[in-house]
Scaffold this active site. Structure first.
Site, PDB file in Angstrom:
ATOM      1  N   ARG A   1     -31.576-106.586 -11.485  1.00  0.00           N
ATOM      2  CA  ARG A   1     -30.433-105.470 -11.189  1.00  0.00           C
ATOM      3  C   ARG A   1     -30.942-104.092 -11.405  1.00  0.00           C
ATOM      4  NH1 ARG A   1     -24.594-108.441 -12.700  1.00  0.00           N
ATOM      5  NH2 ARG A   1     -24.238-109.412 -10.674  1.00  0.00           N
TER       6      ARG A   1
ATOM      7  N   LYS B   1     -18.085-127.584  -6.073  1.00  0.00           N
ATOM      8  CA  LYS B   1     -16.834-127.895  -5.529  1.00  0.00           C
ATOM      9  C   LYS B   1     -16.540-127.076  -4.374  1.00  0.00           C
ATOM     10  CE  LYS B   1     -14.760-128.317 -10.150  1.00  0.00           C
ATOM     11  NZ  LYS B   1     -13.785-127.609 -11.233  1.00  0.00           N
TER      12      LYS B   1
ATOM     13  N   GLY C   1     -25.031-116.338  -8.027  1.00  0.00           N
ATOM     14  CA  GLY C   1     -25.738-116.577  -9.178  1.00  0.00           C
ATOM     15  C   GLY C   1     -26.821-117.629  -9.441  1.00  0.00           C
TER      16      GLY C   1
ATOM     17  N   GLY D   1     -19.861-112.784  -7.631  1.00  0.00           N
ATOM     18  CA  GLY D   1     -18.257-112.704  -7.334  1.00  0.00           C
ATOM     19  C   GLY D   1     -18.428-111.725  -5.797  1.00  0.00           C
TER      20      GLY D   1
HETATM   21  C1  3PG Z   1     -21.338-109.606 -12.144  1.00  0.00           C
HETATM   22  O1  3PG Z   1     -21.897-109.501 -13.183  1.00  0.00           O
HETATM   23  O2  3PG Z   1     -21.126-110.510 -11.293  1.00  0.00           O
HETATM   24  C2  3PG Z   1     -20.600-108.180 -11.865  1.00  0.00           C
HETATM   25  O3  3PG Z   1     -21.188-107.190 -12.960  1.00  0.00           O
HETATM   26  C3  3PG Z   1     -19.232-108.281 -12.171  1.00  0.00           C
HETATM   27  O4  3PG Z   1     -18.662-108.822 -13.550  1.00  0.00           O
HETATM   28  P1  3PG Z   1     -17.502-109.267 -13.928  1.00  0.00           P
HETATM   29  O5  3PG Z   1     -17.374-110.774 -13.117  1.00  0.00           O
HETATM   30  O6  3PG Z   1     -17.201-109.291 -15.382  1.00  0.00           O
HETATM   31  O7  3PG Z   1     -16.435-108.334 -13.326  1.00  0.00           O
END
Ligand code: 3PG
Ligand code: MG
Length: 399
Positions: free
Chosen positions: A37, A199, A356, A379
């Protein structure tokens, strides 16, 4: 839809640029253990410096929930960032109650880079409190969001602040949006998607959106078991969401109606225990014994997936095929990833991967750099695949 502003739309000379970045990076024993990142934002930050601005960086780290949690300080990240940039980064410690941030930002000179403490130490951040957003905005003259991976959060530093300053997407956000749009909104067809992971319950919206958009949907990982069981196939003691069989059948019906071909595993690597190096055997789906678990796709499925990808022009990939974290159940994912890498290098496939686990699997196989684009988002990438508008992106559109 109106376009998203970029830093080309901003006048940066002599200005103080408040830049939201995602520094939610893995830290082990006080040291940043994965620089992905950080490396992505470096060129964009250098460009802003070259254009003559001072930089005030805002970022979150972990989930302190509006409280001051010293272990969640951004301080250890400041030195990793400085090293990657090859320039000093001054860390500004603050509890966000006093005016340390405001004082430091007001004194920042062109070319100087400040990193202010975790925005989530203040409850106004996650609440997207307009008062806190206004305070963040008062730190500079323009706002740049270069944190695509936090853009699914409507927080003060990702969304609220943009209402108070001339705002634009930073270079890494711009690249991410370009890549994602090319892959799903205006792809070269045929368009294939690989969706894996444990899932289906967490990926229902994603599967619904993808069946409407892609030509071929390749399903792997634990979630494939639910689809197999939904067709009455015996899956032994494999991971399965038995309450979602009807849902899985509905997804398959919708796909058929939309001319989306769903591919499920034909054979599998089976074991009686879930552990590294467990004794395993390859067998066709339909031949799974009561005490066995499906832990990976088998070689026949790998070949079928490769063939499907040979006729695709674009691929979106989220989620591994098997239990890739324990050998030998990473083989299916690695074999397919190698093929994708090779097709991409040959200029035959535009491949975009994210999430991830997916990125971890590609990094482990040393193949991430061969993909056309690997998203650093978890996310946010998922919400984007679900077809959802991301608040941190939407607020950057030309009004
Ligand atoms: C992540 O690491 O996916 C982003 O920085 C968002 O983090 P969070 O899920 O704690 O909002
Ligand atoms: Mg996260």
């Amino acid at each position: 839809m109106p376009r998203i502003r970029t830093i080309d739309d901003l006048d940066l000379g002599g200005k103080r640029a408040v830049i939201r970045v995602d520094l939610n990076v893995p830290v082990e024993n006080g040291k940043v253990s994965d620089l992905t990142r950080i490396d992505r934002i470096v060129p964009g930050l250098r460009e802003v410096v070259v254009k003559g601005a001072a930089i005030i960086l805002l970022a979150h780290f972990d989930r302190p929930k509006g409280k001051i949690v010293p272990e969640m300080s951004l301080k250890p990240v400041a030195s990793a960032l400085a090293k990657a940039l090859g320039r000093p980064v001054e860390f500004i410690a603050t509890d966000w109650r006093g005016d340390a941030a405001a004082k430091a930002a007001a004194a920042a000179k062109p070319g100087q880079i400040l990193l202010i403490e975790n925005t989530r130490f203040h409850p106004g951040e996650e609440a997207n409190d307009p008062e806190f957003a206004r305070r963040l905005a008062s730190l500079g003259d323009v706002f740049i969001n270069d944190a695509f991976s936090a853009a699914h959060r409507a927080h003060a530093s990702t969304e609220g602040i943009a209402h108070f300053l001339p705002s634009a997407a930073g270079r890494s956000m711009q690249a991410e949006l370009d890549a994602l749009e090319k892959a799903l909104e205006r792809p070269e067809r045929p368009l294939a998607a690989i969706v894996g992971g444990a899932k289906i319950s967490t990926k229902l919206d994603l599967l619904a959106n993808l069946t409407a958009k892609v030509d071929t949907l390749i399903i792997g990982g634990g979630m494939a078991n639910t689809f197999l069981a939904a067709q009455g196939i015996n899956i032994g003691k494999s991971l399965c969401e038995h309450d979602l069989l009807e849902t899985a059948r509905n997804i398959m019906d919708t796909a058929r109606a939309k001319n989306c071909t769903i591919m499920l595993p034909q054979d599998a690597s089976l074991a009686r225990e879930f552990r590294r190096g467990a004794a395993s055997r390859i067998a066709p789906i339909g031949d799974v014994r009561a005490d066995e678990m499906i832990l990976d796709i088998g070689p026949a499925t790998v070949e079928a997936v490769k063939a499907a990808l040979d006729s695709a022009a674009t691929l979106v990939w989220n989620g591994p095929f098997g239990a890739f974290e324990i050998e030998p159940f990473d083989r299916g994912t690695v074999a397919v990833a190698r093929h994708v890498a090779q097709r991409t290098r040959a200029g035959k496939l535009v491949s975009v991967a994210g999430g991830g686990d997916t990125v971890a699997a590609l990094n482990k196989a040393g193949l991430a750099q061969d993909f056309a684009y690997v998203s650093t988002a978890g996310g946010a990438f998922l919400e984007w695949l679900e077809g959802k508008a991301l608040p941190g992106v939407e607020v950057l559109r030309v009004k």
